[in-house]
Design an enzyme around this catalytic site. Structure first.
Site, PDB file in Angstrom:
ATOM      1  N   GLY A   1       0.848  -1.188   0.000  1.00 39.20           N
ATOM      2  CA  GLY A   1       0.000   0.000   0.000  1.00 39.20           C
ATOM      3  C   GLY A   1       0.877   1.229   0.000  1.00 39.20           C
ATOM      4  O   GLY A   1       1.981   1.202   0.546  1.00 39.20           O
TER       5      GLY A   1
ATOM      6  N   GLN B   1       3.358  10.047   0.625  1.00 39.90           N
ATOM      7  CA  GLN B   1       4.620   9.285   0.619  1.00 39.90           C
ATOM      8  C   GLN B   1       5.396   9.449  -0.688  1.00 39.90           C
ATOM      9  O   GLN B   1       6.534   8.987  -0.797  1.00 39.90           O
ATOM     10  CB  GLN B   1       4.347   7.800   0.867  1.00 39.90           C
ATOM     11  CG  GLN B   1       3.763   7.515   2.247  1.00 39.90           C
ATOM     12  CD  GLN B   1       3.519   6.033   2.441  1.00 39.90           C
ATOM     13  OE1 GLN B   1       2.523   5.492   1.981  1.00 39.90           O
ATOM     14  NE2 GLN B   1       4.449   5.372   3.107  1.00 39.90           N
TER      15      GLN B   1
ATOM     16  N   CYS C   1       5.924   0.652   7.803  1.00 41.05           N
ATOM     17  CA  CYS C   1       5.544   1.744   6.908  1.00 41.05           C
ATOM     18  C   CYS C   1       6.750   2.080   6.050  1.00 41.05           C
ATOM     19  O   CYS C   1       7.868   2.178   6.558  1.00 41.05           O
ATOM     20  CB  CYS C   1       5.111   2.957   7.727  1.00 41.05           C
ATOM     21  SG  CYS C   1       4.660   4.370   6.702  1.00 41.05           S
ATOM     22  N   LEU C   2       6.530   2.226   4.743  1.00 34.45           N
ATOM     23  CA  LEU C   2       7.654   2.486   3.841  1.00 34.45           C
ATOM     24  C   LEU C   2       8.327   3.816   4.134  1.00 34.45           C
ATOM     25  O   LEU C   2       9.492   4.007   3.799  1.00 34.45           O
ATOM     26  CB  LEU C   2       7.182   2.442   2.386  1.00 34.45           C
ATOM     27  CG  LEU C   2       6.639   1.092   1.899  1.00 34.45           C
ATOM     28  CD1 LEU C   2       6.271   1.163   0.429  1.00 34.45           C
ATOM     29  CD2 LEU C   2       7.628  -0.037   2.133  1.00 34.45           C
TER      30      LEU C   2
ATOM     31  N   HIS D   1      -4.451   1.888   7.374  1.00 25.58           N
ATOM     32  CA  HIS D   1      -3.087   2.433   7.459  1.00 25.58           C
ATOM     33  C   HIS D   1      -2.898   3.562   6.431  1.00 25.58           C
ATOM     34  O   HIS D   1      -2.424   4.652   6.772  1.00 25.58           O
ATOM     35  CB  HIS D   1      -2.085   1.293   7.221  1.00 25.58           C
ATOM     36  CG  HIS D   1      -0.648   1.720   7.205  1.00 25.58           C
ATOM     37  ND1 HIS D   1       0.260   1.307   8.159  1.00 25.58           N
ATOM     38  CD2 HIS D   1       0.049   2.520   6.345  1.00 25.58           C
ATOM     39  CE1 HIS D   1       1.439   1.853   7.890  1.00 25.58           C
ATOM     40  NE2 HIS D   1       1.338   2.583   6.791  1.00 25.58           N
ATOM     41  N   GLU D   2      -3.300   3.306   5.190  1.00 22.11           N
ATOM     42  CA  GLU D   2      -3.104   4.305   4.130  1.00 22.11           C
ATOM     43  C   GLU D   2      -4.034   5.504   4.327  1.00 22.11           C
ATOM     44  O   GLU D   2      -3.655   6.638   4.072  1.00 22.11           O
ATOM     45  CB  GLU D   2      -3.329   3.681   2.739  1.00 22.11           C
ATOM     46  CG  GLU D   2      -2.477   2.450   2.430  1.00 22.11           C
ATOM     47  CD  GLU D   2      -0.982   2.644   2.675  1.00 22.11           C
ATOM     48  OE1 GLU D   2      -0.499   3.792   2.617  1.00 22.11           O
ATOM     49  OE2 GLU D   2      -0.293   1.639   2.944  1.00 22.11           O
TER      50      GLU D   2
ATOM     51  N   HIS E   1      -2.586   7.915   6.592  1.00 17.96           N
ATOM     52  CA  HIS E   1      -1.579   8.767   5.946  1.00 17.96           C
ATOM     53  C   HIS E   1      -2.217  10.040   5.384  1.00 17.96           C
ATOM     54  O   HIS E   1      -1.604  11.102   5.417  1.00 17.96           O
ATOM     55  CB  HIS E   1      -0.911   8.024   4.781  1.00 17.96           C
ATOM     56  CG  HIS E   1       0.300   7.227   5.172  1.00 17.96           C
ATOM     57  ND1 HIS E   1       1.433   7.815   5.671  1.00 17.96           N
ATOM     58  CD2 HIS E   1       0.557   5.894   5.122  1.00 17.96           C
ATOM     59  CE1 HIS E   1       2.345   6.868   5.913  1.00 17.96           C
ATOM     60  NE2 HIS E   1       1.835   5.704   5.600  1.00 17.96           N
TER      61      HIS E   1
HETATM   62 CO    CO Z   1       2.721   3.825   5.730  1.00 18.11          CO
END
Ligand code: CO
Length: 226
Positions: free
Chosen positions: A91, A96, A140-141, A182-183, A186
């Site tokens: 995701g 991001q 998380c990236l 989660h997304e 963001h």
């Molecule tokens: Co994340």
């Protein structure tokens, strides 16, 4: 969100190359200036924005999906999926990649070849959270090297717009529900470090310190060369 925990360690190595130089120049700056979609498409990013970039803390703007915009957003989505797979994620949200617009992409398989599992969420809203919660480890990236146990509602209901402009309601549980929450977080500037237990917070503090130091050094170098 990374597709599995072990990947996170690998991404940490990407933060700096073998000579200790930053691999990508803009994502770890501290100022977090967002760019326009046109700027994004002119120079697509080659990596994701990392903590503590302030763009990750912004509330994202809704996208006015006019015909002229649809094609641009489609191209943004292509770049986002590509980066997501490159970083072994399942995701990825627009902030991001440096855009403060209400958009995220998901493929719960994390597999580039499973195009059938790709989902695009434009102007999403989650309007119902189920009463039962589950706890799972998340990464998380934008927070390479950080993982934490996050408690989330098991089921969600919401709606989002597709690339073609049609609106659809969704109802998810399990992994899809977790990734979407989660997304979606963001898009409101919320990260897993805001939701973790005291124990996890203490454990990941050295990683956050390191990411903060890298960003500060980067900003200082930028100022010096300006
Ligand atoms: Co994340």
């Amino acid at each position: 969100m990374p597709s599995n925990e072990s990947i996170v360690a690998t991404i940490m190595e990407w933060v700096q190359d073998r000579n200790g130089r930053l691999v990508n120049e803009w994502w770890s700056s501290i100022t977090g200036a967002s760019m326009t979609v046109a700027e994004f498409l002119a120079t697509p990013p080659t990596s994701v924005v990392l903590y503590p970039n302030e763009i990750l803390r912004r509330t994202c703007k809704p996208i006015l999906l006019e015909d002229t915009v649809k094609d641009e957003i489609r191209r943004v989505v292509d770049v986002m999926f590509d980066l997501m797979y490159q970083h072994k994620g399942c995701g990825l949200a627009a902030p991001q990649v440096g855009l403060d617009i209400s958009l995220f992409v998901v493929n719960p398989t994390g597999d580039r070849d499973r195009k059938d599992k790709e989902k695009v969420f434009i102007n999403p809203s989650i309007f119902h959270y189920g009463p039962r919660t589950t706890s799972e480890v998340e990464g998380c990236l934008s927070l390479p090297g950080c993982t934490a146990v996050i408690d989330r509602p098991r089921k969600i209901m919401g709606k989002a717009t597709h690339l073609d402009g049609t609106e659809e309601k969704f109802c998810y549980e399990g992994l899809m529900s977790r990734i979407c929450q989660h997304e979606y977080n963001h898009l409101q500037g919320t990260l897993i470090i805001d939701m973790m237990s005291m124990v996890d917070a203490k454990r990941v503090r050295p990683v956050l310190d390191r990411l903060e130091t890298i960003a500060r050094t980067r900003s200082a170098n930028d100022r010096a060369s300006a």
